[in-house]
Each structure stands twice: as C-alpha cells, then as structure tokens.
Design a protein around this motif. Sequence first.
Motif, mmCIF file in Angstrom:
data_model
loop_
_atom_site.group_PDB
_atom_site.id
_atom_site.type_symbol
_atom_site.label_atom_id
_atom_site.label_comp_id
_atom_site.label_asym_id
_atom_site.label_seq_id
_atom_site.Cartn_x
_atom_site.Cartn_y
_atom_site.Cartn_z
ATOM 1 N N ILE A 278 -7.605 5.501 -10.905
ATOM 2 C CA ILE A 278 -7.010 4.858 -9.723
ATOM 3 C C ILE A 278 -8.082 4.098 -8.948
ATOM 4 O O ILE A 278 -7.890 2.945 -8.552
ATOM 5 C CB ILE A 278 -6.325 5.909 -8.818
ATOM 6 N N GLN A 279 -9.215 4.732 -8.729
ATOM 7 C CA GLN A 279 -10.281 4.084 -7.972
ATOM 8 C C GLN A 279 -10.823 2.857 -8.703
ATOM 9 O O GLN A 279 -11.176 1.862 -8.075
ATOM 10 C CB GLN A 279 -11.399 5.085 -7.691
ATOM 11 N N ALA B 44 -7.711 0.098 -8.542
ATOM 12 C CA ALA B 44 -7.118 -0.275 -7.251
ATOM 13 C C ALA B 44 -7.778 -1.519 -6.675
ATOM 14 O O ALA B 44 -8.984 -1.740 -6.846
ATOM 15 C CB ALA B 44 -7.239 0.876 -6.262
ATOM 16 N N SER C 283 2.520 3.445 -6.081
ATOM 17 C CA SER C 283 1.448 3.383 -5.085
ATOM 18 C C SER C 283 1.347 4.692 -4.298
ATOM 19 O O SER C 283 0.243 5.177 -4.029
ATOM 20 C CB SER C 283 1.691 2.220 -4.121
ATOM 21 N N CYS D 283 0.040 -3.084 -12.375
ATOM 22 C CA CYS D 283 -1.070 -2.226 -12.792
ATOM 23 C C CYS D 283 -0.539 -1.081 -13.657
ATOM 24 O O CYS D 283 0.445 -0.424 -13.310
ATOM 25 C CB CYS D 283 -1.762 -1.666 -11.555
ATOM 26 N N TYR E 178 -8.701 1.199 -1.728
ATOM 27 C CA TYR E 178 -8.202 2.540 -1.428
ATOM 28 C C TYR E 178 -8.982 3.105 -0.248
ATOM 29 O O TYR E 178 -10.122 2.712 0.015
ATOM 30 C CB TYR E 178 -8.296 3.473 -2.646
ATOM 31 N N ALA F 284 -0.183 7.302 -6.504
ATOM 32 C CA ALA F 284 -1.633 7.128 -6.577
ATOM 33 C C ALA F 284 -2.304 7.696 -5.334
ATOM 34 O O ALA F 284 -3.339 8.374 -5.414
ATOM 35 C CB ALA F 284 -1.967 5.648 -6.734
ATOM 36 N N CYS G 286 0.841 -1.203 0.000
ATOM 37 C CA CYS G 286 0.000 0.000 0.000
ATOM 38 C C CYS G 286 0.874 1.250 0.000
ATOM 39 O O CYS G 286 1.844 1.345 0.749
ATOM 40 C CB CYS G 286 -0.888 -0.003 1.249
ATOM 41 N N VAL H 19 -3.502 3.554 -1.020
ATOM 42 C CA VAL H 19 -3.889 2.837 -2.240
ATOM 43 C C VAL H 19 -3.109 1.532 -2.369
ATOM 44 O O VAL H 19 -1.881 1.517 -2.248
ATOM 45 C CB VAL H 19 -3.644 3.693 -3.498
ATOM 46 N N LEU I 292 -2.486 -1.112 -5.288
ATOM 47 C CA LEU I 292 -2.650 -1.365 -6.713
ATOM 48 C C LEU I 292 -2.337 -2.829 -7.030
ATOM 49 O O LEU I 292 -1.501 -3.447 -6.365
ATOM 50 C CB LEU I 292 -1.714 -0.468 -7.529
#
Length: 255
Positions: free
Chosen positions: A120-121, A124, A190, A97, A127, A193, A72, A91, A93
């Motif tokens: 990102i959302q 992920a 990460s 990714c 998050y 993000a 994370c 976040v 990932l």
Amino acid sequence: MQRISEIKERFSSADESELSRLFEAYAGDSRSGVQNLIAQYRRKQERLLAERERLERMRIYEHKYEDLGLVCGIDEAGRGPLAGPVVAGAVILPRDCEILYLNDSKKLSAARREELFDEIQEKAIAYGIGMASPARIDEINILQATYEAMREAVSLLDPQPSVLLNDAVTIPELPIRQVPIIGGDGKSLSIAAASVLAKVTRDRLMVEYDRIFPEYGFASHKGYGSAAHIAALKKYGPTPIHRTTFIGHFFPGKQ
C-alpha cells in the motif's frame, strides 16, 4: 519428449500472458502429470480472475467520485481496547490501482496485513497515519480522539484529496467533501487500505509495549479486554498506556 519436471518449470516461471500459450502448447500431451499441471494453473487463473472482479466491486465508490479529483479512504483501529492509542489511516490510491487480496483488515491474517502494509505504501499516491494517545482519549473521549487522529492523518497527505471516503463517520472540522459508508472497510478499496495501515501500525506499537510491560500480554491481545488482559490488570494494576476511562469498573478510583 520433454520431461514433466521441465514443463513444470516452464509453468512456474511463466507470467500471466504466457500461460495461455502454454495451455495450448501442452493441450495434446496425454500424460496425466501434464494435464494435472494445466488444470492446476487454470484454477489459479480462475481464482485470480475472481479476485480481480472482487477488487473491481470494491472500487465502486472510487469510480463514483474520481472525476471530482483525488479520492481518499479513511479508517481507524483501536477504538475499543482498554489500552494503547487509537490510530487512523488515510490513503489515496491511483485510479485502477491493483493490490491483490486487499480487504477489510479484520478479514485478513496478520501475515497478509504485513505484506499489504508495504505494498500500500509503495503504490499509494499519498498516505498519512495519525493517532491519539490513551491520555488524550481520557481527556476528550474516544470518539473525539478518533476524529482528531483522522484529521491528523488527512493533514499529512500531499497532495490533499478532494473527497474523503469514511468508514461510517463524518469527521468534524474538515473542509473536504465527505462520504460516510457503513461497513466501508469491506466496500471501498481506499478505506480497506487505510484500515490495514491503521491496524498494522497499532499492532506494531502494542508489540513494542509488550516488551516494556511483558506481564500484560499486549503482543497477543493488542490491548483488547481479553480474559488474560483483565486478569493481569487486576493483578498488576494499570500501566501508563491504559485508558483510565475504560477501566473504571475495575479501578473506580482511577476514573
């Protein structure tokens, strides 16, 4: 002979796997328009390759710790402003990714950050976004409020990570392995993000506050100590979202 406009349409609708075949198919077409089109798309491919190489360099910490479990990234936005909350993002990932053009939020335009916020959302594994209010910042100080926002962000993750990559700090009271990385938002995908989620969330909040307190210009300076903000603060006095411990030299009685 195929018209250049038709060839252009073929290139514009082609995916990456098709471009090489198109380069080969039209390599013998001597028309300058066609050759310029091929050159244009070759440059586009080269830029995309360079971007993917940059992203791979930003996965160095993720690759280093991925065998331990979920990794994370954590970062914050808003430690320095005179007004508004401090916001933290966390976040996780997926491995490898791909989110093109993801970088330290400070290096991105507002429009790009907004685009990446949604991507990102969507991509992920998990998050979380935490925050501490101006009142909480005044109560426990900005550093402790930042840690609190970060812990909240991590607590919202499901599943929970095995390793935290932090932008320079070690967060107290978290029973998870932590790796502080100086300048991490520019070195870890990460963390980058997380920085985007935190920054966009906070910026949107400040735009909302601008509607409530339009004379302060929060939508433009986001609560930072710009000349216009300081002038408005001196003229109108503090709002409920100002950090009294940050504006004491303007209003000594408010400390």
